[in-house]
Scaffold this motif. Structure first.
Motif, PDB file in Angstrom:
ATOM      1  N   UNK A   1       0.821  -1.161  -0.133  1.00 55.74           N
ATOM      2  CA  UNK A   1       0.000   0.015  -0.001  1.00 55.74           C
ATOM      3  C   UNK A   1       0.829   1.159  -0.109  1.00 55.74           C
TER       4      UNK A   1
ATOM      5  N   UNK B   1      -4.292   4.158  -8.241  1.00 52.63           N
ATOM      6  CA  UNK B   1      -4.670   2.843  -7.448  1.00 52.63           C
ATOM      7  C   UNK B   1      -4.955   2.935  -5.949  1.00 52.63           C
ATOM      8  N   UNK B   2      -4.743   3.922  -5.331  1.00 51.16           N
ATOM      9  CA  UNK B   2      -5.094   4.233  -3.943  1.00 51.16           C
ATOM     10  C   UNK B   2      -3.723   3.851  -3.194  1.00 51.16           C
ATOM     11  N   UNK B   3      -2.514   4.023  -3.629  1.00 48.70           N
ATOM     12  CA  UNK B   3      -1.292   3.915  -2.985  1.00 48.70           C
ATOM     13  C   UNK B   3      -0.755   5.218  -2.380  1.00 48.70           C
TER      14      UNK B   3
END
Ligand SMILES: Nc1ncnc2c1ncn2[C@@H]1O[C@H](COP(=O)(O)OP(=O)(O)OP(=O)(O)O)[C@@H](O)[C@H]1O
Ligand SMILES: [Mg+2]
Lengths: 299, 296
Positions: free
Chosen positions: A157, A186-188
């Motif tokens: 993450x 992608x939410x990282x």
């Protein structure tokens, strides 16, 4: 909860004659989830030291650091973080593919899932054509790419990238920049050290500047850089009389022209243009290949 | 992806073995390993060319010589190979990306040990196979010779007796016990060398220290006897300190007993092996404690 949080994080190194070298001096900072944070600073200002402390590779002389709320002295805190070291060195006798597989195994992956991930990452960093070559024969930029692949292998993450574009060619840098943006999509969360300020400006939400181990400036890139009172047009096919009209219009409305002239072709643009037109002729250039298309978001 | 981060990360033999396997590859690719291994094999094979007076002498010599060669080359590979494991990782900075993964330092260090240990066992096995082949070849030769001698009229000993003697000497189960303890001894050397490398960065220093400890370990039994005599209390105290820290490596040497054909109780072998494993485990435990706190 922050992705990274440090409190009074300090690192002294012992050097010759028992003199202490300050690597990092009571650093307090936090990286929020799903942001790209750029850590800047002159050589030796403590950027790499910060990353190593966050990864538990160095023990802090004082203070503490947390990843997603977990103290970094615990090995478990590293299950959600990927790391690209500066000047990455891996086992020279392993091939590119074996290297990524090795790190995947260390993260507890195996079987089909691992093999698919390895293939996907090699494609992502553009090293498919060199997957069976030993790292001893890799160029600096190729090592950097393999380093990026191993950092991503367990789908972390949070990514800590220490000068991800050092030694990478301009096209590769742009690809890495696009990759960083994609990863953010992608939410990282990303923490990245770099000296390439243009790139940092393009991808980072926030930056911090370290100097002699201390944070001397921190804030949102947009806020720090916005010059709301100035504005720039870049025009094509503007005739001389038209220019005069524009100048008059600006003056008439109370504006002031600070500068004007032909924008120079940057060396970067020139480089990109010539390599791209050469690439169009040949399918594969000698070095690392361009990825055909980046795979879309992962589950 | 949104599964919560585990609070604790258990010890994993999978990760340990990933490191271990890679360590084997790493050592196998080094020149010193080939040189020592090939040299060891050649030395063992060469014992065939020292002709002795009688068949019994010939077999004894091959056993004595080969067991000594396996011991020495096993120990050398253990010392040189292990001494380089950590310094190479630190100098080449290959350790950083590994420990940045969810890998315990203990898994890393024990993985390094496991890889080296597997390689040592493999090396000793290979040397033993050459030794066994040589023994078998010599046995065939001697049996043929005995049969030929027996066909001469007027021979004093019956051919069957000679053949039985030869076979009793070559097909000796005690050899396996001796080789087993040589393996355990190599593991002790490996553990000691790994322990030294957790605090000393110099490979040369490490190898020299290992050699000294190795020699002390062999002199220990003799020294203990000598110290019973009229030594000064200082010398005796020193002996006791050395005896405490240095394992009695002579206990692992069964070559003399094997060559003399003495009976070696299995119990003794197992006890000695247990002592060796215990000692190696202590050395590894200390190494772990130091490595855990080490600034890499
Ligand atoms: N292992 C070490 N031993 C001794 N001093 C160190 C060590 N690592 C870093 N330092 C010192 O700590 C300071 C910060 O180093 P660091 O590598 O973090 O700088 P940096 O900001 O990453 O620089 P660069 O832009 O050159 O990568 C420097 O003065 C350096 O000499
Ligand atoms: Mg740095």
């Amino acid at each position: 909860m922050h992705a990274i949080e440090t409190r009074s994080l300090t690192k002294h190194f012992r050097s010759t004659w028992r003199r202490r070298v300050v690597g990092l001096d009571h650093l307090n900072f936090a990286v929020r989830e799903n942001e790209v944070y750029g850590l800047l600073g002159p050589n030796g200002s403590g950027k790499s030291t910060t990353l190593k402390l966050i990864l538990g590779l160095y023990r802090p002389s004082e203070g503490e650091a947390e990843i997603f709320g977990m103290g970094v002295e615990r090995t478990a805190s590293r299950t959600r973080v990927g790391y690209l070291p500066e000047n990455p060195y891996f086992y020279r006798y392993l091939t590119g593919e074996e290297t990524v597989r090795f790190f995947g195994r260390l993260c507890g992956m195996r079987g089909r899932r691992l093999e698919e991930k390895v293939a996907e990452l090699l494609a992502l960093v553009g090293l498919e054509a060199h997957r069976h070559r030993r790292l001893a024969g890799y160029s600096k930029g190729m090592l950097q790419r393999i380093g990026l692949a191993q950092a991503l292998v367990h789908d972390p993450r949070l990514l800590l990238l220490d000068e991800p574009t050092a030694g990478v060619d301009p096209i590769g840098s742009i690809e890495i920049r696009d990759l960083i943006l994609k990863l953010r999509g992608m939410g990282k969360t990303l923490l990245l050290c770099s000296h390439l300020l243009d790139q940092v400006q393009d991808v980072c939400d926030r930056i911090g500047i370290l100097h002699y181990g201390k944070m001397i400036l921190e804030g949102d890139v947009k806020d720090l850089l916005a010059r709301r009172e100035q504005f720039q047009f870049i025009c094509e096919d503007l005739t001389d009389p038209a220019r005069t009209k524009v100048r008059e219009a600006i003056r008439a409305s109370g504006g002031r022209i600070v500068s004007e002239g032909n924008p120079a072709t940057t060396l970067e643009q020139l480089f990109l243009q010539s390599v791209r037109s050469a690439d169009r002729g040949k399918a594969v250039a000698s070095g690392a290949t361009r990825p055909v298309d980046l795979p879309t978001a992962q589950p | 992806m949104d599964t919560p981060t585990p609070r604790r990360l258990g010890f994993s033999f999978g990760r340990l073995w990933t490191i271990g396997r890679n360590t084997m590859t790493e050592v196998i690719r080094q020149k010193f390993f080939y040189i020592l291994l090939v040299f060891g094999l050649v030395v063992i094979a060469s014992s065939h060319f020292f002709a002795q007076f009688s068949s019994a002498e010939q077999i004894k010599f091959i056993k004595d010589f080969s067991l000594a060669a396996i011991t020495i080359f096993g120990a050398l590979i253990a010392m040189v190979g292990t001494a380089e494991l950590l310094p190479l990782e630190l100098d080449n900075r290959t350790i950083y990306p590994i420990l940045a993964k969810p890998v315990h330092r203990a898994e890393f260090l024990l993985g390094k040990f496991a890889g080296m240990a597997m390689l040592l066992l493999f090396t000793i096995l290979l040397m033993s196979l050459i030794f066994a082949g040589l023994l078998f070849y010599t046995e065939r030769q001697l049996l043929a010779g005995a049969a030929a001698a027996a066909s001469v009229p007027g021979a004093e000993v019956s051919p069957g007796e000679i053949a039985a003697q030869i076979l009793q000497q070559t097909r000796d189960f005690a050899l396996l016990k001796a080789i087993f303890l040589i393996g355990i001894k190599a593991l002790i050397v490996c553990a000691i060398s790994l322990l030294i490398s957790t605090f000393a960065t110099s490979v040369i220093f490490n190898v020299i220290s290992s050699v000294i400890i190795y020699l002390c370990g062999h002199l220990e039994a003799g020294a203990r006897q000598a110290s019973l005599g009229d030594q000064s209390p200082v010398v005796r105290a020193l002996m006791r300190v050395i005896a405490f820290f240095v394992p009695d490596l002579n206990a692992f040497n069964l070559a003399d007993a094997v060559v003399l054909g003495q009976h070696i109780p299995l119990r003794l072998v197992l006890n000695t092996a247990g002592y060796g494993i215990f000692y190696a485990a202590i050395a590894l435990a200390v190494a772990l404690v130091i490595f855990q706190e080490k600034e890499i």
